[in-house]
Scaffold this motif. Structure first.
Motif, PDB file in Angstrom:
ATOM      1  N   HIS A  71       0.520   4.270  -2.783  1.00  0.00           N
ATOM      2  CA  HIS A  71       0.262   5.671  -2.458  1.00  0.00           C
ATOM      3  C   HIS A  71       1.366   6.570  -2.985  1.00  0.00           C
ATOM      4  CE1 HIS A  71      -2.642   4.721   1.123  1.00  0.00           C
ATOM      5  NE2 HIS A  71      -3.151   4.419  -0.063  1.00  0.00           N
ATOM      6  N   ARG A 106       2.627   6.570  -5.765  1.00  0.00           N
ATOM      7  CA  ARG A 106       2.349   6.930  -7.153  1.00  0.00           C
ATOM      8  C   ARG A 106       1.775   8.334  -7.260  1.00  0.00           C
ATOM      9  NH1 ARG A 106       1.680   8.770 -11.205  1.00  0.00           N
ATOM     10  NH2 ARG A 106       1.030   7.904 -13.218  1.00  0.00           N
ATOM     11  N   HIS A 107       1.086   8.808  -6.244  1.00  0.00           N
ATOM     12  CA  HIS A 107       0.466  10.122  -6.271  1.00  0.00           C
ATOM     13  C   HIS A 107       1.358  11.203  -5.664  1.00  0.00           C
ATOM     14  CE1 HIS A 107      -3.208   7.992  -7.340  1.00  0.00           C
ATOM     15  NE2 HIS A 107      -3.009   7.190  -6.295  1.00  0.00           N
ATOM     16  N   HIS A 108       2.570  10.841  -5.248  1.00  0.00           N
ATOM     17  CA  HIS A 108       3.491  11.809  -4.635  1.00  0.00           C
ATOM     18  C   HIS A 108       4.899  11.573  -5.185  1.00  0.00           C
ATOM     19  CE1 HIS A 108       0.273  12.660  -1.729  1.00  0.00           C
ATOM     20  NE2 HIS A 108       0.145  11.353  -1.616  1.00  0.00           N
ATOM     21  N   LEU A 109       5.010  11.515  -6.502  1.00  0.00           N
ATOM     22  CA  LEU A 109       6.309  11.220  -7.117  1.00  0.00           C
ATOM     23  C   LEU A 109       7.305  12.347  -6.906  1.00  0.00           C
ATOM     24  CD1 LEU A 109       5.134   9.614 -10.499  1.00  0.00           C
ATOM     25  CD2 LEU A 109       5.865   8.464  -8.399  1.00  0.00           C
ATOM     26  N   ASP A 110       6.855  13.588  -6.947  1.00  0.00           N
ATOM     27  CA  ASP A 110       7.783  14.715  -6.772  1.00  0.00           C
ATOM     28  C   ASP A 110       8.367  14.724  -5.367  1.00  0.00           C
ATOM     29  OD1 ASP A 110       7.204  15.462  -9.348  1.00  0.00           O
ATOM     30  OD2 ASP A 110       5.616  16.882  -8.757  1.00  0.00           O
ATOM     31  N   TRP A 135       7.244  -0.878  -9.004  1.00  0.00           N
ATOM     32  CA  TRP A 135       5.924  -1.488  -8.865  1.00  0.00           C
ATOM     33  C   TRP A 135       5.884  -2.870  -9.506  1.00  0.00           C
ATOM     34  CZ3 TRP A 135       1.857  -1.100  -5.992  1.00  0.00           C
ATOM     35  CH2 TRP A 135       0.628  -1.604  -6.401  1.00  0.00           C
ATOM     36  N   GLU A 172       7.754   8.707 -13.303  1.00  0.00           N
ATOM     37  CA  GLU A 172       6.784   7.639 -13.521  1.00  0.00           C
ATOM     38  C   GLU A 172       7.451   6.342 -13.951  1.00  0.00           C
ATOM     39  OE1 GLU A 172       2.630   6.907 -16.046  1.00  0.00           O
ATOM     40  OE2 GLU A 172       3.652   8.868 -16.039  1.00  0.00           O
ATOM     41  N   LYS A 221       0.821  -1.206   0.000  1.00  0.00           N
ATOM     42  CA  LYS A 221       0.000   0.000   0.000  1.00  0.00           C
ATOM     43  C   LYS A 221       0.858   1.261   0.000  1.00  0.00           C
ATOM     44  CE  LYS A 221      -2.251   0.900   3.753  1.00  0.00           C
ATOM     45  NZ  LYS A 221      -3.255   0.807   4.853  1.00  0.00           N
ATOM     46  N   TRP A 240       9.114   4.705 -10.851  1.00  0.00           N
ATOM     47  CA  TRP A 240       8.105   4.106  -9.983  1.00  0.00           C
ATOM     48  C   TRP A 240       7.528   2.842 -10.614  1.00  0.00           C
ATOM     49  CZ3 TRP A 240       3.009   2.872 -10.703  1.00  0.00           C
ATOM     50  CH2 TRP A 240       2.291   2.505  -9.568  1.00  0.00           C
TER      51      TRP A 240
END
Length: 544
Positions: A178, A180-184, A197, A190, A174, A193
């Motif tokens: 999560h 993925r939405h806070h890469l910066d 993944w 991308e 998990k 990540w």
């Protein structure tokens, strides 16, 4: 004393039930491509099987499991299908255990908040009456009442999931999902990540089979280190060995416990393997694991026959002190420091290094046991118990009690050192009260943690933590009763001669070697000599 809780008995911690070792795979580009293709393909099958199992919920039975395995066998193989379905069952069971723990935590939180809301504002706690403290202000009371409604809503949803058999599982983790939405914020793009993944969702694991060649037919590792895998039916094109198998160019050697692993595979005993890819390092690893036969636990008396090294676990160090069989501290206190900041790998390495030094010290002192506290902070990490003391809550939240004890038990088992767990009740308070000041001198500064280690060791040995009490204020005779808390009226030989002290006490006669050294009456009554007879020249005879 009526408010003190009962202290639980000490016990010997059972040894580890399994073994896991890891080694690096120096694979070629062709091998890495085959492993990645197999891992992604089997990972997709595992994800689909887990989704089916979660939809079945409590209605799962043997017939449903047979249907799932039959469907997987057609696209992979019977062995891979068995490994995938077993991993699915284990993951679903782990999620159910997590639900149970969360339900218990939510109920405990609701009970604590309700008890504090019922108390007047600013009311103090009363442990004897079983009353908790009230909230400090009206604003805090209002915020906690809103939190109570949120906890009750969350509890209702979790109870509904539990009754329906619904679990929420994320293959790959998990936390990574999560991210993925806070890469910066994580400093990733991308593509980076996506690689992490895919690697996390790969499936290249197979359970062992006793009686089969080298203990595993799906992922086989021979005694020479050669690795071969059973290819799925849909990926049979890269096979380079008979029976649809692929042999890697790289070989593997297990440096740690290599002899034990070799003994198992040569005896065709079950060994499970897992191959995974570390994207951050760009390396492939293989992990071998197997179960150990349950060894009988060593009796407590036998484990403590040679004394014990008592350990007080703290946030930044382990305070250890060697105690003999009578509960007396021997030698000097030792401290083994570690740093719990940084990454998980760094913290884990710090713990291993500190425990290694502790075990070396234990062997150097010829002790056969280590006494530790049976700590459990699961009920002490909440805000309701420690209020605004954020520093203490953060301290106990990051303190790795379970990991530290698990590692210590597994590492001590290899050194034939027993681990004795004791009740942690009042060890720091009573240790500082009875041992810190008497053992402190100009050449040795005894900390509160060092004194706590003595209390832990004495509790493990079955001795009271309290030291020998001071003599009566008037004089040192026995008319006011026994002067020590250790000697009871039923204790045999309590009035016997004292043990011989090392070193000379006089210039003429060494201690313990006089004519009346064992005469208790001579030692404790005036008018008698303790070490040698009094000499006096007699009168001259009248006949001379």
């Amino acid at each position: 004393m009526g408010g003190l809780r009962e202290v639980a008995a000490s016990f010997v911690v059972p040894g580890p039930a399994g073994v896991a070792i890891r080694a690096r795979l120096r694979v070629s580009q062709a091998d890495a491509a085959v492993l990645a293709e197999m891992g992604v393909f089997l990972g997709g099958l595992a994800a689909g099987d887990l989704a089916v199992r979660c939809r079945q919920g409590l209605g799962h039975d043997a017939a449903g499991w047979a249907v799932r395995k039959r469907e997987l066998t057609g696209v992979s193989s019977a062995r891979w299908a068995g490994s995938i379905t077993k991993a699915t069952h284990d993951q679903w069971a782990l999620a159910r255990r997590g639900q149970t723990a969360e339900l218990a935590w939510l109920r405990g939180q609701i009970t604590q908040v309700e008890a504090r809301l019922a108390r007047p504002l600013g009311a103090k706690a009363d442990k004897r009456a079983g009353l908790v403290r009230g909230y400090g202000s009206r604003s805090e009371w209002h915020a906690k009442s809103r939190r109570l409604h949120a906890l009750r809503t969350r509890l209702s949803a979790r109870e509904a999931d539990w009754a329906a058999g619904r679990v929420r599982v994320v293959r790959g983790g998990k936390k990574l999902a999560h991210l993925r939405h806070h890469l910066d914020a994580a400093g990733l793009d991308e593509r980076a990540w996506g690689e992490r993944w895919r690697a996390a969702r790969m499936f290249l694991a197979a359970d062992g089979e006793s009686g089969k060649r080298f203990g595993n037919e799906t992922i086989r590792i021979t005694d020479t280190g050669q690795i071969s895998l059973k290819l799925p039916a849909a990926l049979a094109h890269p096979a380079n060995a008979p029976h649809g198998r692929y042999v890697l160019d790289a070989t593997v050697q297990f440096a740690h416990r290599g002899a034990e692993w070799l003994e198992r595979i040569t005896g065709n005993r079950a060994v499970a393997y897992r191959i995974h890819h570390d994207v951050l390092r760009g390396r492939w690893y293989v992990t071998a694991s197997w179960q150990r036969a349950a060894a009988p636990a060593l009796p407590l008396e036998a484990a403590l026959a040679k004394g014990v090294v008592a350990v007080d676990m703290n946030d930044d160090h382990l305070a250890a002190w060697r105690l003999d069989g009578h509960g007396n501290p021997v030698g000097e206190p030792r401290r083994f420091f570690y740093d719990l900041t940084g990454s998980t790998a760094h913290r884990d390495a710090q713990i291993r290094h500190a425990l290694t030094r502790l075990l070396h010290h234990t062997r150097a002192t010829a002790a056969a046991a280590i006494a530790i506290e049976d700590l459990d902070f699961t009920d002490g990490r909440c805000r309701e118990k420690h209020g605004r003391n954020k520093r203490f809550r953060r301290l106990i939240s990051r303190f790795p009690t379970a990991r530290l004890r698990a590692r210590l038990v597994s590492m001590a088992a290899e050194q034939n050192i027993a681990i004795v767990a004791v009740d942690p009740a009042y060890s720091s308070r009573w240790g500082a009260q009875h041992w810190q000041q008497p053992l402190t001198s100009s050449n040795r500064q005894v900390s509160r943690h060092d004194a706590a280690s003595i209390a832990i060791g004495r509790r493990a040995l079955g001795h009271p933590i309290r030291r020998r009490t001071a003599p009566p204020p008037v004089h040192q005779s026995d008319e006011q009763g026994h002067r020590t808390a250790q000697a009871r009226p039923e204790t045999r030989r309590r009035e016997g001669p004292r043990p011989r002290l090392p070193g000379p006490r006089t210039r003429s006669v060494s201690p313990g070697s006089g004519a009346k050294a064992g005469d208790q009456r001579a030692q404790h009554r005036s008018g008698h000599t303790a070490e040698h007879e009094f000499w006096q020249q007699g009168s001259l005879p009248l006949s001379l």
